[in-house]
Design an enzyme around this catalytic site. Structure first.
Site, PDB file in Angstrom:
ATOM      1  N   LYS A 144       2.314 -14.332   5.988  1.00 25.48           N
ATOM      2  CA  LYS A 144       1.170 -13.510   5.601  1.00 25.48           C
ATOM      3  C   LYS A 144       0.559 -14.082   4.329  1.00 25.48           C
ATOM      4  O   LYS A 144       1.260 -14.310   3.344  1.00 25.48           O
ATOM      5  CB  LYS A 144       1.606 -12.055   5.360  1.00 25.48           C
ATOM      6  CG  LYS A 144       0.446 -11.137   4.988  1.00 25.48           C
ATOM      7  CD  LYS A 144       0.902  -9.700   4.813  1.00 25.48           C
ATOM      8  CE  LYS A 144      -0.289  -8.822   4.433  1.00 25.48           C
ATOM      9  NZ  LYS A 144       0.095  -7.425   4.217  1.00 25.48           N
ATOM     10  N   THR A 193       0.834  -1.205   0.000  1.00 24.32           N
ATOM     11  CA  THR A 193       0.000   0.000   0.000  1.00 24.32           C
ATOM     12  C   THR A 193       0.867   1.254   0.000  1.00 24.32           C
ATOM     13  O   THR A 193       0.436   2.315  -0.435  1.00 24.32           O
ATOM     14  CB  THR A 193      -0.939  -0.012   1.213  1.00 24.32           C
ATOM     15  OG1 THR A 193      -1.678  -1.248   1.224  1.00 24.32           O
ATOM     16  CG2 THR A 193      -1.934   1.129   1.162  1.00 24.32           C
ATOM     17  N   TYR A 203       5.482 -13.036   2.591  1.00 25.70           N
ATOM     18  CA  TYR A 203       4.154 -12.739   2.026  1.00 25.70           C
ATOM     19  C   TYR A 203       3.878 -13.734   0.907  1.00 25.70           C
ATOM     20  O   TYR A 203       4.472 -13.664  -0.158  1.00 25.70           O
ATOM     21  CB  TYR A 203       4.152 -11.305   1.504  1.00 25.70           C
ATOM     22  CG  TYR A 203       2.781 -10.706   1.246  1.00 25.70           C
ATOM     23  CD1 TYR A 203       1.613 -11.423   1.443  1.00 25.70           C
ATOM     24  CD2 TYR A 203       2.667  -9.391   0.803  1.00 25.70           C
ATOM     25  CE1 TYR A 203       0.374 -10.857   1.218  1.00 25.70           C
ATOM     26  CE2 TYR A 203       1.437  -8.805   0.575  1.00 25.70           C
ATOM     27  CZ  TYR A 203       0.289  -9.540   0.783  1.00 25.70           C
ATOM     28  OH  TYR A 203      -0.933  -8.967   0.545  1.00 25.70           O
TER      29      TYR A 203
END
Length: 303
Positions: free
Chosen positions: A167, A54, A141
Site C-alpha cells: 500500500k 482512520t 504500508y
C-alpha cells in the site's frame, strides 16, 4: 483465508477503514462500532480494515485492540472480510498481529514503526519479523518513516510468502513505477494516500486501480459511485465529484494537521452515525468547521 486468496480479494474493488467508536469519555464503544459496521458492510466495499489509521490505531491501548478486532470479525462474518491494522515497535506489531490472527482477522495492514528513522536493513528485519509471526496475509504500508525500496521489497517477497500486498502512502510516482516494474504481480497494490479519490485516476493509470476510501465512513454511496465511475472511465462523473465534493472537502481537511481523521468522524456524526470524539493528540473540528462540512454535504445531496 489463505494469503493468496486474500491477495485476490485485494486486487479489485474499493477498500475502507472504519472509524473506531468511542463514548463521551473516550472509551471504546463496542455496540456503536458493531452498528457502524452493520451499516457500512452492505454498501459493497471489498474489504474493511479494523483499527487502521482512520480507526485511530495509534491511540489504542491494552485489551481494547483485541476487542475492536473481535467486534469487527464477529459483526462482518460472511459479509465482508476484515483485515486488522498493526504497527509501532516491532514487538508491539507482532503482539497485535498475533492477537488479530487469534481473533479471526483475514489479514493485516502493517503500519509504519514508531518514530525513529531506520535503514533499509532495519525495515526489512521489522517487516520480516511481523510476517513470520503469523500465517495470515500481510500488506505493508509504505508511508512516513517506512519507505521501502524496490530492492528491499524484492528481498521481503522472497523471504515472506505471506507478504501479499503493498500500500502506497507516499505519492512518489517514480518509486511506485519502479516497484511495479520490479515486483509485477507478486503483490496486490493499493493506493493509500489520504483522500485517495483525488489520486485514483492517476494510480489506475499506474496499474493500481484499488484504493482505500476514508469518506466511505460517512458518504458510502458517494464513495462507491466515485469508485465505479473511475473504474469505468466515466470522467464526467469523477470530474464533477472532484469539483463539487472532494476539492472543497480537501480545503477543509487541510486546515489542521490530523484532520484527515477528525473530518471523517465529524462527517459520520453529521449524517447520523456518530462515533464519539477523536482521541488526543488529534482534535475535533470546530463548530464553524462542522457547519462548513454540513453545508458541503447538503450541497451534494447527502442530507
Amino acid at each position: 483465508m489463505q494469503p493468496n486468496e486474500l491477495k485476490q480479494v485485494l486486487s479489485h474493488g474499493l477498500l475502507s477503514f472504519p472509524i473506531t467508536d468511542f463514548d463521551a469519555q473516550g472509551e471504546f464503544d463496542p455496540k456503536g462500532y458493531a452498528a457502524r459496521l452493520e451499516w457500512l458492510a452492505p454498501f459493497g466495499a471489498t474489504a474493511l480494515f479494523a483499527a487502521g489509521g482512520t480507526g485511530e490505531y495509534f491511540s489504542l491501548h491494552g485489551e481494547e485492540y483485541g476487542q475492536i478486532i473481535k467486534t469487527a470479525v464477529d459483526t462482518c462474518a460472511g459479509v465482508v472480510p476484515i483485515l486488522a491494522g498493526c504497527g509501532g515497535p516491532t514487538r508491539t506489531a507482532i503482539a497485535h498481529a498475533q492477537e488479530a490472527e487469534r481473533q479471526g482477522a483475514k489479514g493485516l495492514l502493517l503500519l509504519p514503526h514508531y518514530l525513529t528513522e531506520a535503514s533499509q536493513d532495519g525495515l526489512i528485519a521489522h517487516v520480516e519479523a511481523v510476517c513470520r509471526s503469523v500465517k495470515i496475509g500481510v500488506v505493508v504500508y509504505n508511508r512516513a518513516n517506512c519507505r521501502l525500496t524496490p530492492d528491499s521489497l524484492a528481498k521481503l517477497a522472497d523471504r515472506c510468502p505471506n507478504l501479499i500486498g503493498f500500500k502506497d502512502g507516499n505519492g512518489d510516482i517514480e518509486l511506485m513505477v519502479s516497484i511495479w516494474r520490479k515486483l509485477g504481480d507478486r503483490f496486490s497494490y493499493l493506493g493509500g494516500l489520504p483522500t485517495a479519490e483525488v489520486y485514483a485516476g492517476a494510480y489506475k493509470a499506474l496499474g493500481t486501480p484499488v484504493y482505500s476510501s476514508a469518506v466511505f465512513n460517512f458518504v458510502p454511496q458517494l464513495a462507491m459511485d466515485f469508485y465505479h465511475a473511475t473504474a469505468n472511465d466515466d470522467f464526467a462523473t469523477t470530474n464533477r465529484l472532484i469539483d463539487e465534493f472532494f476539492l472543497p472537502y480537501l480545503e477543509l481537511r487541510n486546515r489542521k494537521a490530523g484532520y484527515a481523521v477528525s473530518i471523517v468522524k465529524a462527517g459520520a456524526r453529521l449524517v447520523g452515525h456518530g462515533a464519539g470524539p477523536v482521541r488526543p493528540p488529534l482534535t475535533d473540528l470546530t463548530a464553524e468547521e462542522d457547519a462548513m462540512l454540513l453545508d458541503l454535504l447538503k450541497k451534494n445531496g447527502v442530507l
